[in-house]
Scaffold this motif. Structure first.
Motif, PDB file in Angstrom:
ATOM      1  N   GLY A   1      51.547  31.948  52.885  1.00  0.00           N
ATOM      2  CA  GLY A   1      52.819  32.494  53.352  1.00  0.00           C
ATOM      3  C   GLY A   1      53.756  32.850  52.222  1.00  0.00           C
ATOM      4  N   GLU A   2      53.813  32.017  51.195  1.00  0.00           N
ATOM      5  CA  GLU A   2      54.681  32.308  50.053  1.00  0.00           C
ATOM      6  C   GLU A   2      54.188  33.531  49.287  1.00  0.00           C
ATOM      7  N   VAL A   3      52.875  33.653  49.135  1.00  0.00           N
ATOM      8  CA  VAL A   3      52.312  34.828  48.454  1.00  0.00           C
ATOM      9  C   VAL A   3      52.609  36.081  49.274  1.00  0.00           C
ATOM     10  N   ASP A   4      52.513  35.981  50.590  1.00  0.00           N
ATOM     11  CA  ASP A   4      52.802  37.109  51.469  1.00  0.00           C
ATOM     12  C   ASP A   4      54.279  37.509  51.379  1.00  0.00           C
ATOM     13  N   SER A   5      55.183  36.531  51.362  1.00  0.00           N
ATOM     14  CA  SER A   5      56.613  36.824  51.225  1.00  0.00           C
ATOM     15  C   SER A   5      56.892  37.546  49.914  1.00  0.00           C
ATOM     16  N   LEU A   6      56.291  37.059  48.846  1.00  0.00           N
ATOM     17  CA  LEU A   6      56.448  37.713  47.548  1.00  0.00           C
ATOM     18  C   LEU A   6      55.945  39.148  47.606  1.00  0.00           C
ATOM     19  N   ASN A   7      54.782  39.349  48.212  1.00  0.00           N
ATOM     20  CA  ASN A   7      54.208  40.689  48.288  1.00  0.00           C
ATOM     21  C   ASN A   7      55.131  41.639  49.057  1.00  0.00           C
ATOM     22  N   SER A   8      55.728  41.162  50.132  1.00  0.00           N
ATOM     23  CA  SER A   8      56.653  41.979  50.914  1.00  0.00           C
ATOM     24  C   SER A   8      57.891  42.342  50.101  1.00  0.00           C
ATOM     25  N   GLN A   9      58.449  41.377  49.401  1.00  0.00           N
ATOM     26  CA  GLN A   9      59.629  41.648  48.574  1.00  0.00           C
ATOM     27  C   GLN A   9      59.289  42.551  47.387  1.00  0.00           C
ATOM     28  N   LEU A  10      58.079  42.403  46.858  1.00  0.00           N
ATOM     29  CA  LEU A  10      57.644  43.289  45.780  1.00  0.00           C
ATOM     30  C   LEU A  10      57.554  44.726  46.289  1.00  0.00           C
ATOM     31  N   GLY A  11      57.140  44.896  47.534  1.00  0.00           N
ATOM     32  CA  GLY A  11      57.129  46.233  48.130  1.00  0.00           C
ATOM     33  C   GLY A  11      58.519  46.838  48.175  1.00  0.00           C
ATOM     34  N   LEU A  12      59.514  46.030  48.491  1.00  0.00           N
ATOM     35  CA  LEU A  12      60.896  46.496  48.502  1.00  0.00           C
ATOM     36  C   LEU A  12      61.351  46.873  47.089  1.00  0.00           C
ATOM     37  N   LEU A  13      60.984  46.071  46.105  1.00  0.00           N
ATOM     38  CA  LEU A  13      61.300  46.391  44.715  1.00  0.00           C
ATOM     39  C   LEU A  13      60.660  47.711  44.308  1.00  0.00           C
ATOM     40  N   LEU A  14      59.400  47.890  44.662  1.00  0.00           N
ATOM     41  CA  LEU A  14      58.707  49.130  44.304  1.00  0.00           C
ATOM     42  C   LEU A  14      59.353  50.351  44.956  1.00  0.00           C
ATOM     43  N   ALA A  15      59.831  50.208  46.185  1.00  0.00           N
ATOM     44  CA  ALA A  15      60.533  51.320  46.840  1.00  0.00           C
ATOM     45  C   ALA A  15      61.801  51.674  46.068  1.00  0.00           C
ATOM     46  N   GLY A  16      62.526  50.660  45.612  1.00  0.00           N
ATOM     47  CA  GLY A  16      63.728  50.903  44.808  1.00  0.00           C
ATOM     48  C   GLY A  16      63.412  51.533  43.472  1.00  0.00           C
ATOM     49  N   LEU A  17      62.324  51.104  42.849  1.00  0.00           N
ATOM     50  CA  LEU A  17      61.918  51.699  41.573  1.00  0.00           C
ATOM     51  C   LEU A  17      61.568  53.174  41.756  1.00  0.00           C
ATOM     52  N   ALA A  18      60.910  53.502  42.867  1.00  0.00           N
ATOM     53  CA  ALA A  18      60.556  54.901  43.144  1.00  0.00           C
ATOM     54  C   ALA A  18      61.825  55.727  43.340  1.00  0.00           C
ATOM     55  N   ASP A  19      62.802  55.168  44.053  1.00  0.00           N
ATOM     56  CA  ASP A  19      64.068  55.882  44.263  1.00  0.00           C
ATOM     57  C   ASP A  19      64.771  56.163  42.950  1.00  0.00           C
ATOM     58  N   GLN A  20      64.661  55.250  42.005  1.00  0.00           N
ATOM     59  CA  GLN A  20      65.324  55.388  40.697  1.00  0.00           C
ATOM     60  C   GLN A  20      64.452  56.106  39.669  1.00  0.00           C
ATOM     61  N   ARG A  21      63.244  56.472  40.074  1.00  0.00           N
ATOM     62  CA  ARG A  21      62.281  57.139  39.186  1.00  0.00           C
ATOM     63  C   ARG A  21      61.964  56.295  37.944  1.00  0.00           C
ATOM     64  N   LEU A  22      61.780  55.017  38.171  1.00  0.00           N
ATOM     65  CA  LEU A  22      61.404  54.107  37.089  1.00  0.00           C
ATOM     66  C   LEU A  22      59.889  53.931  37.119  1.00  0.00           C
ATOM     67  N   ASP A  23      59.199  55.017  36.790  1.00  0.00           N
ATOM     68  CA  ASP A  23      57.748  55.090  36.951  1.00  0.00           C
ATOM     69  C   ASP A  23      56.990  54.101  36.090  1.00  0.00           C
ATOM     70  N   GLU A  24      57.461  53.865  34.864  1.00  0.00           N
ATOM     71  CA  GLU A  24      56.754  52.944  33.973  1.00  0.00           C
ATOM     72  C   GLU A  24      56.661  51.553  34.594  1.00  0.00           C
ATOM     73  N   LEU A  25      57.743  51.104  35.189  1.00  0.00           N
ATOM     74  CA  LEU A  25      57.726  49.793  35.830  1.00  0.00           C
ATOM     75  C   LEU A  25      56.838  49.813  37.069  1.00  0.00           C
ATOM     76  N   SER A  26      56.932  50.895  37.840  1.00  0.00           N
ATOM     77  CA  SER A  26      56.104  50.999  39.047  1.00  0.00           C
ATOM     78  C   SER A  26      54.617  50.970  38.716  1.00  0.00           C
ATOM     79  N   GLU A  27      54.237  51.627  37.643  1.00  0.00           N
ATOM     80  CA  GLU A  27      52.817  51.684  37.264  1.00  0.00           C
ATOM     81  C   GLU A  27      52.271  50.296  36.946  1.00  0.00           C
ATOM     82  N   VAL A  28      53.108  49.439  36.403  1.00  0.00           N
ATOM     83  CA  VAL A  28      52.679  48.072  36.084  1.00  0.00           C
ATOM     84  C   VAL A  28      52.740  47.177  37.311  1.00  0.00           C
ATOM     85  N   LEU A  29      53.791  47.335  38.125  1.00  0.00           N
ATOM     86  CA  LEU A  29      54.008  46.420  39.243  1.00  0.00           C
ATOM     87  C   LEU A  29      53.225  46.785  40.505  1.00  0.00           C
ATOM     88  N   ALA A  30      52.935  48.065  40.722  1.00  0.00           N
ATOM     89  CA  ALA A  30      52.231  48.459  41.954  1.00  0.00           C
ATOM     90  C   ALA A  30      50.874  47.762  42.101  1.00  0.00           C
TER      91      ALA A  30
END
Length: 186
Positions: free
Chosen positions: A37-66
């Motif tokens: 459950g904790e790993v799943d919660s983290l994965n869901s929040q990481l998805g939210l972070l990745l959506a924000g990174l895409a909105d800000q065009r922070l591709d370098e971070l997205s490429e590592v975190l995706a």
């Protein structure tokens, strides 16, 4: 890969137990389920972070975190199927290489920082703190049912990566890190 679920609900967990990949049934508050459950919660929040990174065009971070979302799903699989091993040391090394590369740009941390500055910076810190929580749950499970493989190292390194990512987001956004200020002494 074929279809895995023909029905979303099965009613088999209505009495407080759930099934593991090895066929065992355990209480829904079993340490293994808590870790999943904790790993799943983290994965869901990481998805939210990745959506924000895409909105800000922070591709370098997205490429590592995706890819981390996929590896967290792998870790969940390892937790659900105790004999299954998906993660390896190469994934830990990939995170370490990104940490080293980003830290070179950032320079040393000279003070404690707060999880603040922008919504995206704070979201990276939410992910970092959830990674620490997932790590604690995995360690609790490890103390009663030893875990094999690189999962524990991976989740530990991921929390470090997310801390450095928060700092890099601040730099990319041109936002000053919010430094901790000690309370005035009486």
């Amino acid at each position: 890969m074929g279809f895995r679920l023909s029905k979303i609900y099965t009613r088999t967990g209505d009495k407080g137990e759930t099934g593991l990949g090895d066929g065992r049934r355990v209480p829904k508050d079993h340490p293994r389920i808590e870790a999943i459950g904790e790993v799943d919660s983290l994965n869901s929040q990481l998805g939210l972070l990745l959506a924000g990174l895409a909105d800000q065009r922070l591709d370098e971070l997205s490429e590592v975190l995706a890819p981390c979302q996929h590896r967290l799903f792998d870790l969940g699989g390892e937790l659900a199927m105790p004999t299954y091993q998906a993660l390896n040391s190469a994934e830990v090394e990939r995170l370490e290489a990104a940490i080293d590369r980003w830290n070179e740009e950032l320079g040393p941390l000279e003070n404690f920082i707060l999880p603040s500055g922008s919504a995206l910076i704070a979201q990276a810190h939410v992910c970092r703190s959830l990674a620490r929580s997932a790590e604690r749950r995995c360690q609790q499970l490890n103390s009663i049912e030893p875990l094999a493989g690189a999962g524990l190292a991976y989740i530990n390194r991921l929390s470090d990566l997310l801390f450095v990512a928060a700092r890099l987001i601040a730099r990319r956004q041109g936002v000053a890190e919010v430094l901790w200020q000690a309370a005035a002494k009486p």
